[in-house]
Design a protein around this motif. Structure first.
Motif, PDB file in Angstrom:
ATOM      1  N   ASN A 174      23.452 -16.368  14.407  1.00  0.00           N
ATOM      2  CA  ASN A 174      23.889 -16.723  13.060  1.00  0.00           C
ATOM      3  C   ASN A 174      25.393 -16.589  12.877  1.00  0.00           C
ATOM      4  N   SER A 175      25.873 -15.415  12.603  1.00  0.00           N
ATOM      5  CA  SER A 175      27.278 -15.241  12.237  1.00  0.00           C
ATOM      6  C   SER A 175      28.234 -15.417  13.402  1.00  0.00           C
ATOM      7  N   ASP A 176      27.811 -15.142  14.619  1.00  0.00           N
ATOM      8  CA  ASP A 176      28.721 -15.254  15.754  1.00  0.00           C
ATOM      9  C   ASP A 176      28.322 -16.396  16.694  1.00  0.00           C
ATOM     10  N   ARG A 177      27.783 -17.461  16.133  1.00  0.00           N
ATOM     11  CA  ARG A 177      27.290 -18.599  16.920  1.00  0.00           C
ATOM     12  C   ARG A 177      28.359 -19.159  17.856  1.00  0.00           C
ATOM     13  N   ASP A 178      29.542 -19.439  17.348  1.00  0.00           N
ATOM     14  CA  ASP A 178      30.584 -20.048  18.172  1.00  0.00           C
ATOM     15  C   ASP A 178      30.921 -19.175  19.383  1.00  0.00           C
ATOM     16  N   ARG A 179      31.088 -17.883  19.142  1.00  0.00           N
ATOM     17  CA  ARG A 179      31.448 -16.977  20.231  1.00  0.00           C
ATOM     18  C   ARG A 179      30.328 -16.892  21.260  1.00  0.00           C
ATOM     19  N   ARG A 180      29.092 -16.777  20.793  1.00  0.00           N
ATOM     20  CA  ARG A 180      27.954 -16.667  21.718  1.00  0.00           C
ATOM     21  C   ARG A 180      27.767 -17.938  22.535  1.00  0.00           C
TER      22      ARG A 180
END
Length: 187
Positions: free
Chosen positions: A158-164
């Motif tokens: 969810n909140s860290d989608r781009d990083r993951r």
């Protein structure tokens, strides 16, 4: 629409940048990139925000000249993407079944200690007789499995989608051998 008939997007796909760096025609499927890695990059792009897409662009040079054949190459990327999705646990029953089968088939190709699941039980030996199982897996099966696994992973993050997703793409490059473990990677 540009004068050459292609749509100009504000956020080019990292694969489109690779095609230009490799001096290939503008495409999101450059021939110098392994199809399974290319599928992972396109899926990550599709599930990343505009800001996140720009952060993928420094990875572009790492994809060039990765298009070597071999079942193991595709199976490592599939196993990585699928195990990441399965670890998240948030998926439909059909997704879980398909991803589990994809994981078993990838493990079979990597170790030979498990049996392939689903349709792979018949197409692997059948196409293998003609030397077609590797190109079929690399071009069609593995690319679909990676795309689904990335989509499931994106939905779970969810909140860290781009990083993951960016991290997953870096791990795919490392699993393929395009990034050396411990070597500095673009952020």
């Amino acid at each position: 629409m540009s004068e050459y008939g292609r749509v100009v997007r504000p956020d080019p796909c990292v694969m489109e940048l690779v095609s230009k760096l490799a001096r290939e025609p503008w495409t999101d499927r450059p021939s110098c990139v392994h199809p399974t890695l290319s599928a992972a990059a396109r899926a990550v792009h599709d599930h990343t925000s505009s800001a996140g897409r720009r952060e993928l662009l420094p990875l572009a040079p790492k994809f060039i000249n990765t298009a070597r054949p071999g079942l193991e190459v595709s199976a490592r990327v599939v196993a990585l993407c699928v195990s990441t999705a399965l670890a998240g646990g948030d998926m439909t029953g059909d997704e879980a079944q398909r991803l589990h089968g994809a994981h078993q088939t990838a493990l079979h190709l990597l170790t030979g200690r498990t049996e392939p699941e689903g349709a792979a039980r018949w197409w692997l030996p059948l196409l293998g007789r003609f030397g077609w199982s590797e190109p079929f897996y690399r071009t069609f099966v593995a690319t679909e499995q990676v795309a689904e696994a990335v989509a499931v992973t994106a939905r779970q993050a969810n909140s860290d989608r781009d990083r993951r997703l960016r991290q997953l793409l870096k791990q795919c490059l490392a699993a393929h051998g395009a990034l050396r473990p411990g070597a500095p990677t673009p952020s």
